[in-house]
Design an enzyme around this catalytic site. Structure first.
Site, PDB file in Angstrom:
ATOM      1  N   ARG A 102       0.874  -1.183   0.000  1.00 15.33           N
ATOM      2  CA  ARG A 102       0.000   0.000   0.000  1.00 15.33           C
ATOM      3  C   ARG A 102       0.898   1.216   0.000  1.00 15.33           C
ATOM      4  NH1 ARG A 102      -5.247   1.418   3.615  1.00 15.33           N
ATOM      5  NH2 ARG A 102      -6.101   0.118   1.956  1.00 15.33           N
ATOM      6  N   HIS A 129      -7.522   0.783  -6.311  1.00 15.96           N
ATOM      7  CA  HIS A 129      -7.718  -0.061  -5.128  1.00 15.96           C
ATOM      8  C   HIS A 129      -8.383  -1.372  -5.574  1.00 15.96           C
ATOM      9  CE1 HIS A 129      -7.879  -1.179  -1.075  1.00 15.96           C
ATOM     10  NE2 HIS A 129      -8.723  -0.310  -0.573  1.00 15.96           N
ATOM     11  N   GLN A 132     -10.186  -3.885  -3.035  1.00 16.54           N
ATOM     12  CA  GLN A 132     -11.476  -3.403  -2.543  1.00 16.54           C
ATOM     13  C   GLN A 132     -12.563  -3.632  -3.582  1.00 16.54           C
ATOM     14  OE1 GLN A 132     -12.332  -1.795   0.578  1.00 16.54           O
ATOM     15  NE2 GLN A 132     -14.312  -2.381  -0.264  1.00 16.54           N
ATOM     16  N   ASP A 220     -17.149   7.371  -1.670  1.00 15.24           N
ATOM     17  CA  ASP A 220     -15.900   7.269  -0.906  1.00 15.24           C
ATOM     18  C   ASP A 220     -15.596   8.663  -0.363  1.00 15.24           C
ATOM     19  OD1 ASP A 220     -13.467   6.372   0.135  1.00 15.24           O
ATOM     20  OD2 ASP A 220     -12.402   6.443  -1.783  1.00 15.24           O
ATOM     21  N   CYS A 260     -16.346   1.754   0.822  1.00 16.79           N
ATOM     22  CA  CYS A 260     -15.154   0.949   1.146  1.00 16.79           C
ATOM     23  C   CYS A 260     -14.715   1.127   2.588  1.00 16.79           C
ATOM     24  CB  CYS A 260     -14.023   1.300   0.183  1.00 16.79           C
ATOM     25  SG  CYS A 260     -13.447   2.999   0.313  1.00 16.79           S
ATOM     26  N   ARG A 288     -13.631  -8.493   1.794  1.00 19.98           N
ATOM     27  CA  ARG A 288     -12.201  -8.249   1.559  1.00 19.98           C
ATOM     28  C   ARG A 288     -11.413  -9.510   1.880  1.00 19.98           C
ATOM     29  NH1 ARG A 288     -10.126  -3.071   1.727  1.00 19.98           N
ATOM     30  NH2 ARG A 288      -8.255  -4.132   1.041  1.00 19.98           N
TER      31      ARG A 288
HETATM   32  N1  NVA Z   1      -9.887   6.823  -1.297  1.00 19.79           N
HETATM   33  C1  NVA Z   1      -9.517   6.386   0.038  1.00 19.79           C
HETATM   34  C2  NVA Z   1      -9.770   4.920   0.188  1.00 19.79           C
HETATM   35  C3  NVA Z   1      -9.455   4.370   1.547  1.00 19.79           C
HETATM   36  C4  NVA Z   1      -9.661   2.899   1.652  1.00 19.79           C
HETATM   37  C5  NVA Z   1      -8.061   6.716   0.279  1.00 19.79           C
HETATM   38  O1  NVA Z   1      -7.242   6.512  -0.624  1.00 19.79           O
HETATM   39  O2  NVA Z   1      -7.739   7.174   1.372  1.00 19.79           O
HETATM   40  N1   CP Z   2     -11.182   0.020   2.632  1.00 24.66           N
HETATM   41  C1   CP Z   2      -9.907  -0.093   3.026  1.00 24.66           C
HETATM   42  O1   CP Z   2      -8.985  -0.324   2.249  1.00 24.66           O
HETATM   43  O2   CP Z   2      -9.746   0.047   4.370  1.00 24.66           O
HETATM   44  P1   CP Z   2      -8.361   0.252   5.131  1.00 24.66           P
HETATM   45  O3   CP Z   2      -7.812   1.576   4.716  1.00 24.66           O
HETATM   46  O4   CP Z   2      -8.753   0.226   6.596  1.00 24.66           O
HETATM   47  O5   CP Z   2      -7.429  -0.861   4.790  1.00 24.66           O
END
Ligand code: NVA
Ligand code: CP
Length: 302
Positions: A102, A129, A132, A220, A260, A288
Protein backbone atom coordinates in the site's frame (compact mmCIF):
# COMPACT_ATOMS: atom_id res chain seq x y z
CA UNK A 1 -2.16 -13.70 -13.95
CA UNK A 2 1.21 -13.12 -12.25
CA UNK A 3 0.38 -10.06 -10.13
CA UNK A 4 -2.56 -7.94 -9.08
CA UNK A 5 -1.26 -4.45 -9.86
CA UNK A 6 -4.48 -2.94 -11.26
CA UNK A 7 -7.78 -4.25 -12.66
CA UNK A 8 -6.86 -2.84 -16.08
CA UNK A 9 -4.41 -5.78 -16.38
CA UNK A 10 -7.12 -8.42 -15.86
CA UNK A 11 -9.74 -9.72 -18.27
CA UNK A 12 -13.40 -9.86 -17.25
CA UNK A 13 -13.07 -13.66 -17.14
CA UNK A 14 -10.10 -13.47 -14.76
CA UNK A 15 -12.07 -11.17 -12.45
CA UNK A 16 -15.03 -13.59 -12.45
CA UNK A 17 -12.68 -16.53 -11.72
CA UNK A 18 -11.35 -14.70 -8.64
CA UNK A 19 -14.92 -14.00 -7.49
CA UNK A 20 -15.89 -17.66 -7.98
CA UNK A 21 -12.96 -18.82 -5.87
CA UNK A 22 -13.75 -16.15 -3.27
CA UNK A 23 -17.32 -17.49 -3.00
CA UNK A 24 -15.92 -21.00 -2.54
CA UNK A 25 -13.46 -19.88 0.15
CA UNK A 26 -16.26 -18.02 1.96
CA UNK A 27 -18.37 -21.18 1.89
CA UNK A 28 -15.47 -23.30 3.18
CA UNK A 29 -14.83 -20.89 6.05
CA UNK A 30 -18.53 -20.84 7.01
CA UNK A 31 -18.55 -24.65 7.05
CA UNK A 32 -15.25 -25.03 8.91
CA UNK A 33 -13.55 -26.67 5.95
CA UNK A 34 -9.84 -25.89 6.16
CA UNK A 35 -7.57 -26.28 3.11
CA UNK A 36 -4.04 -25.09 3.91
CA UNK A 37 -3.45 -24.08 0.28
CA UNK A 38 -0.61 -21.73 1.22
CA UNK A 39 1.08 -23.83 3.92
CA UNK A 40 4.61 -22.64 4.60
CA UNK A 41 4.23 -19.49 2.48
CA UNK A 42 5.02 -15.96 3.63
CA UNK A 43 3.41 -12.71 2.51
CA UNK A 44 5.26 -9.44 3.17
CA UNK A 45 2.92 -6.47 3.63
CA UNK A 46 4.50 -3.05 3.00
CA UNK A 47 2.43 -0.15 4.32
CA UNK A 48 3.25 3.49 3.49
CA UNK A 49 -0.28 4.53 4.55
CA UNK A 50 -2.64 3.61 7.39
CA UNK A 51 -4.98 0.63 7.20
CA UNK A 52 -7.50 -1.31 9.25
CA UNK A 53 -9.27 -3.63 6.79
CA UNK A 54 -6.44 -4.32 4.35
CA UNK A 55 -3.91 -5.18 7.01
CA UNK A 56 -6.17 -7.36 9.14
CA UNK A 57 -7.86 -9.17 6.24
CA UNK A 58 -4.57 -10.04 4.52
CA UNK A 59 -2.93 -11.05 7.78
CA UNK A 60 -5.75 -13.32 8.96
CA UNK A 61 -6.44 -14.46 5.39
CA UNK A 62 -3.02 -15.95 4.79
CA UNK A 63 -3.03 -17.48 8.29
CA UNK A 64 -6.32 -19.23 7.47
CA UNK A 65 -4.65 -20.60 4.33
CA UNK A 66 -1.79 -22.06 6.36
CA UNK A 67 0.76 -19.32 5.70
CA UNK A 68 2.02 -16.27 7.56
CA UNK A 69 2.14 -12.52 7.06
CA UNK A 70 4.87 -10.03 7.93
CA UNK A 71 3.74 -6.47 8.61
CA UNK A 72 6.39 -4.17 7.16
CA UNK A 73 5.83 -0.53 8.00
CA UNK A 74 7.67 1.71 5.54
CA UNK A 75 8.82 3.73 8.56
CA UNK A 76 10.84 0.75 9.73
CA UNK A 77 12.07 -0.52 6.35
CA UNK A 78 15.19 0.85 4.67
CA UNK A 79 12.81 1.92 1.87
CA UNK A 80 11.74 4.71 4.23
CA UNK A 81 15.40 5.86 4.34
CA UNK A 82 15.75 5.90 0.57
CA UNK A 83 16.72 2.31 -0.40
CA UNK A 84 15.44 1.94 -3.99
CA UNK A 85 12.33 -0.16 -4.67
CA UNK A 86 14.37 -2.01 -7.31
CA UNK A 87 16.72 -3.34 -4.60
CA UNK A 88 14.00 -3.96 -2.03
CA UNK A 89 12.12 -6.03 -4.64
CA UNK A 90 15.12 -8.24 -5.41
CA UNK A 91 15.94 -8.79 -1.74
CA UNK A 92 12.40 -9.53 -0.56
CA UNK A 93 11.91 -11.96 -3.47
CA UNK A 94 14.56 -14.18 -1.89
CA UNK A 95 12.72 -14.48 1.45
CA UNK A 96 9.02 -14.23 0.65
CA UNK A 97 6.41 -15.88 -1.57
CA UNK A 98 4.38 -12.74 -2.20
CA UNK A 99 4.29 -9.00 -1.45
CA UNK A 100 1.28 -6.82 -0.72
CA UNK A 101 2.02 -3.10 -0.91
CA UNK A 102 0.00 0.00 0.00
CA UNK A 103 1.68 3.17 -1.16
CA UNK A 104 1.22 6.48 -2.99
CA UNK A 105 2.60 6.06 -6.49
CA UNK A 106 1.33 3.30 -8.78
CA UNK A 107 4.78 3.28 -10.44
CA UNK A 108 6.29 1.99 -7.21
CA UNK A 109 4.00 -1.07 -7.27
CA UNK A 110 4.78 -1.68 -10.94
CA UNK A 111 8.52 -1.39 -10.23
CA UNK A 112 8.29 -3.87 -7.36
CA UNK A 113 6.73 -6.37 -9.77
CA UNK A 114 9.24 -5.62 -12.51
CA UNK A 115 12.35 -6.05 -10.38
CA UNK A 116 11.11 -8.77 -8.02
CA UNK A 117 10.46 -12.39 -8.93
CA UNK A 118 7.39 -13.06 -6.75
CA UNK A 119 3.71 -12.01 -7.07
CA UNK A 120 2.90 -8.43 -6.08
CA UNK A 121 -0.56 -7.38 -4.87
CA UNK A 122 -1.66 -3.74 -4.86
CA UNK A 123 -3.23 -2.95 -1.49
CA UNK A 124 -4.09 0.64 -2.63
CA UNK A 125 -2.27 3.41 -4.42
CA UNK A 126 -3.35 6.92 -5.36
CA UNK A 127 -4.37 5.41 -8.72
CA UNK A 128 -6.39 2.36 -7.74
CA UNK A 129 -7.72 -0.06 -5.13
CA UNK A 130 -8.23 -3.39 -6.92
CA UNK A 131 -8.65 -5.59 -3.81
CA UNK A 132 -11.48 -3.40 -2.54
CA UNK A 133 -13.28 -3.48 -5.86
CA UNK A 134 -13.03 -7.29 -6.09
CA UNK A 135 -14.78 -7.39 -2.69
CA UNK A 136 -17.36 -4.87 -3.93
CA UNK A 137 -18.14 -6.92 -7.05
CA UNK A 138 -18.39 -10.06 -4.92
CA UNK A 139 -20.89 -8.32 -2.62
CA UNK A 140 -23.01 -7.07 -5.52
CA UNK A 141 -23.11 -10.53 -7.08
CA UNK A 142 -24.16 -12.08 -3.74
CA UNK A 143 -27.11 -9.73 -3.47
CA UNK A 144 -28.11 -9.29 -7.13
CA UNK A 145 -27.18 -12.76 -8.40
CA UNK A 146 -25.28 -11.39 -11.42
CA UNK A 147 -23.13 -8.40 -12.31
CA UNK A 148 -23.84 -8.22 -16.02
CA UNK A 149 -26.69 -5.88 -16.92
CA UNK A 150 -26.84 -4.13 -13.54
CA UNK A 151 -26.04 -0.45 -13.16
CA UNK A 152 -23.49 1.00 -10.74
CA UNK A 153 -23.35 4.67 -9.82
CA UNK A 154 -20.36 6.25 -8.09
CA UNK A 155 -20.78 9.68 -6.50
CA UNK A 156 -17.89 11.85 -5.31
CA UNK A 157 -14.17 12.12 -5.93
CA UNK A 158 -12.72 10.61 -9.11
CA UNK A 159 -10.13 8.88 -6.92
CA UNK A 160 -8.52 5.44 -6.62
CA UNK A 161 -11.90 3.85 -5.78
CA UNK A 162 -13.65 5.52 -8.71
CA UNK A 163 -10.87 4.40 -11.07
CA UNK A 164 -11.06 0.75 -9.99
CA UNK A 165 -14.87 0.68 -9.85
CA UNK A 166 -15.13 1.96 -13.43
CA UNK A 167 -12.75 -0.72 -14.71
CA UNK A 168 -14.21 -3.53 -12.58
CA UNK A 169 -17.81 -2.71 -13.40
CA UNK A 170 -17.31 -2.31 -17.16
CA UNK A 171 -15.14 -5.42 -17.47
CA UNK A 172 -17.79 -7.53 -15.76
CA UNK A 173 -20.65 -6.29 -17.93
CA UNK A 174 -22.15 -3.68 -15.61
CA UNK A 175 -23.21 -0.21 -16.72
CA UNK A 176 -21.37 2.58 -14.91
CA UNK A 177 -22.28 6.17 -14.16
CA UNK A 178 -19.94 8.51 -12.29
CA UNK A 179 -20.95 11.87 -10.80
CA UNK A 180 -17.94 14.06 -9.96
CA UNK A 181 -17.45 17.81 -9.69
CA UNK A 182 -15.37 19.53 -12.38
CA UNK A 183 -11.68 19.27 -11.56
CA UNK A 184 -12.06 15.96 -9.71
CA UNK A 185 -12.58 13.55 -12.58
CA UNK A 186 -11.23 9.97 -12.68
CA UNK A 187 -7.77 9.33 -14.11
CA UNK A 188 -7.42 10.03 -17.87
CA UNK A 189 -6.10 6.48 -18.42
CA UNK A 190 -9.33 5.09 -16.98
CA UNK A 191 -11.53 7.50 -18.96
CA UNK A 192 -9.66 6.43 -22.06
CA UNK A 193 -10.36 2.77 -21.22
CA UNK A 194 -14.06 3.59 -20.72
CA UNK A 195 -14.29 5.05 -24.24
CA UNK A 196 -14.58 1.50 -25.59
CA UNK A 197 -17.83 1.06 -23.59
CA UNK A 198 -20.02 3.54 -25.42
CA UNK A 199 -23.57 3.62 -24.10
CA UNK A 200 -22.48 1.81 -20.93
CA UNK A 201 -20.44 4.61 -19.32
CA UNK A 202 -21.50 8.07 -18.21
CA UNK A 203 -19.43 10.82 -16.55
CA UNK A 204 -21.45 13.80 -15.36
CA UNK A 205 -21.77 16.37 -12.59
CA UNK A 206 -25.51 15.73 -12.43
CA UNK A 207 -26.16 13.37 -9.50
CA UNK A 208 -29.76 12.49 -10.35
CA UNK A 209 -28.80 11.63 -13.92
CA UNK A 210 -26.03 9.35 -12.66
CA UNK A 211 -28.22 7.68 -10.03
CA UNK A 212 -31.26 7.17 -12.30
CA UNK A 213 -32.12 3.48 -12.38
CA UNK A 214 -28.96 2.45 -10.50
CA UNK A 215 -28.83 -0.94 -8.77
CA UNK A 216 -25.80 -0.02 -6.68
CA UNK A 217 -24.73 3.36 -5.32
CA UNK A 218 -21.13 3.75 -4.18
CA UNK A 219 -19.21 6.60 -2.65
CA UNK A 220 -15.90 7.27 -0.91
CA UNK A 221 -14.28 10.01 1.16
CA UNK A 222 -13.83 13.48 -0.31
CA UNK A 223 -10.19 13.66 0.83
CA UNK A 224 -8.11 10.50 0.52
CA UNK A 225 -5.02 9.57 2.50
CA UNK A 226 -2.27 12.05 1.59
CA UNK A 227 -4.80 14.80 0.77
CA UNK A 228 -5.45 15.91 4.35
CA UNK A 229 -4.10 19.40 3.55
CA UNK A 230 -6.79 19.85 0.88
CA UNK A 231 -9.64 18.79 3.16
CA UNK A 232 -11.20 22.26 3.57
CA UNK A 233 -11.10 23.08 -0.17
CA UNK A 234 -12.48 19.66 -0.97
CA UNK A 235 -15.37 20.04 1.48
CA UNK A 236 -16.41 23.06 -0.59
CA UNK A 237 -15.89 21.43 -3.99
CA UNK A 238 -17.81 18.29 -3.05
CA UNK A 239 -20.67 20.00 -1.27
CA UNK A 240 -23.80 18.10 -2.35
CA UNK A 241 -21.94 15.11 -3.82
CA UNK A 242 -23.49 12.90 -1.20
CA UNK A 243 -25.49 9.68 -1.00
CA UNK A 244 -28.66 10.67 0.82
CA UNK A 245 -32.38 9.81 0.71
CA UNK A 246 -32.97 12.19 -2.23
CA UNK A 247 -30.38 10.48 -4.39
CA UNK A 248 -31.58 7.04 -3.32
CA UNK A 249 -35.04 7.92 -4.56
CA UNK A 250 -33.59 8.42 -8.08
CA UNK A 251 -32.10 4.90 -8.01
CA UNK A 252 -33.96 1.60 -8.25
CA UNK A 253 -36.12 0.93 -5.19
CA UNK A 254 -33.98 -2.07 -4.15
CA UNK A 255 -30.64 -0.31 -4.79
CA UNK A 256 -27.69 -1.37 -2.66
CA UNK A 257 -25.31 1.14 -1.07
CA UNK A 258 -21.61 0.36 -0.73
CA UNK A 259 -18.73 2.23 0.91
CA UNK A 260 -15.15 0.95 1.15
CA UNK A 261 -14.74 2.61 4.58
CA UNK A 262 -13.64 4.52 6.55
CA UNK A 263 -16.78 6.70 6.06
CA UNK A 264 -17.30 10.35 6.93
CA UNK A 265 -20.93 10.66 7.93
CA UNK A 266 -22.76 13.78 6.64
CA UNK A 267 -19.99 14.35 4.08
CA UNK A 268 -20.12 11.76 1.29
CA UNK A 269 -22.98 9.79 2.91
CA UNK A 270 -25.64 10.64 5.47
CA UNK A 271 -25.65 8.73 8.76
CA UNK A 272 -29.23 7.63 8.02
CA UNK A 273 -28.37 6.05 4.66
CA UNK A 274 -25.21 4.52 6.08
CA UNK A 275 -27.11 2.81 8.91
CA UNK A 276 -29.97 1.73 6.65
CA UNK A 277 -27.42 -0.04 4.44
CA UNK A 278 -24.99 -1.16 7.15
CA UNK A 279 -25.66 -4.83 6.44
CA UNK A 280 -24.36 -4.50 2.85
CA UNK A 281 -21.50 -2.21 3.82
CA UNK A 282 -20.14 -4.55 6.48
CA UNK A 283 -20.64 -7.61 4.28
CA UNK A 284 -18.53 -5.70 1.75
CA UNK A 285 -15.85 -5.22 4.42
CA UNK A 286 -15.98 -8.95 5.29
CA UNK A 287 -15.65 -9.86 1.64
CA UNK A 288 -12.20 -8.25 1.56
CA UNK A 289 -11.06 -11.34 3.44
CA UNK A 290 -12.53 -13.84 0.99
CA UNK A 291 -11.62 -11.94 -2.18
CA UNK A 292 -8.00 -11.45 -1.08
CA UNK A 293 -7.66 -15.08 -0.03
CA UNK A 294 -8.76 -15.95 -3.58
CA UNK A 295 -6.17 -13.55 -5.03
CA UNK A 296 -3.41 -15.03 -2.86
CA UNK A 297 -4.36 -18.61 -3.81
CA UNK A 298 -4.43 -17.70 -7.52
CA UNK A 299 -1.02 -16.00 -7.32
CA UNK A 300 0.88 -17.92 -4.67
CA UNK A 301 -0.36 -21.54 -4.69
CA UNK A 302 1.95 -24.18 -6.12
N1 NVA B 1 -9.89 6.82 -1.30
C1 NVA B 1 -9.52 6.39 0.04
C2 NVA B 1 -9.77 4.92 0.19
C3 NVA B 1 -9.46 4.37 1.55
C4 NVA B 1 -9.66 2.90 1.65
C5 NVA B 1 -8.06 6.72 0.28
O1 NVA B 1 -7.24 6.51 -0.62
O2 NVA B 1 -7.74 7.17 1.37
N1 CP C 1 -11.18 0.02 2.63
C1 CP C 1 -9.91 -0.09 3.03
O1 CP C 1 -8.99 -0.32 2.25
O2 CP C 1 -9.75 0.05 4.37
P1 CP C 1 -8.36 0.25 5.13
O3 CP C 1 -7.81 1.58 4.72
O4 CP C 1 -8.75 0.23 6.60
O5 CP C 1 -7.43 -0.86 4.79
Amino acid sequence: MKHLLKLLDLSGEEIIEILNLADQLKYERAHHIAHPRLAGKSLGMIFQKASTRTRVSFETGIYQLGGQALFLSANDLQIGRGEPVEDTARVLSRYLDGIMIRTFKQEEVEKLAKYGSIPVINGLTDFCHPCQVLADLMTIREVKGTLSGHKMCFIGDGNNMANSLIVGALKTGMRMAVACPQGYHPDPVVLDFAKAYEGKFLLTDNLSEAAAGADVLVTDVWASMGQEGEAAARRKAFNGFQINDDILSAANPDAMVLHCLPAHREEEITAAVFEAHAKEIFEEAENRLHAQKAVMVKLMEG
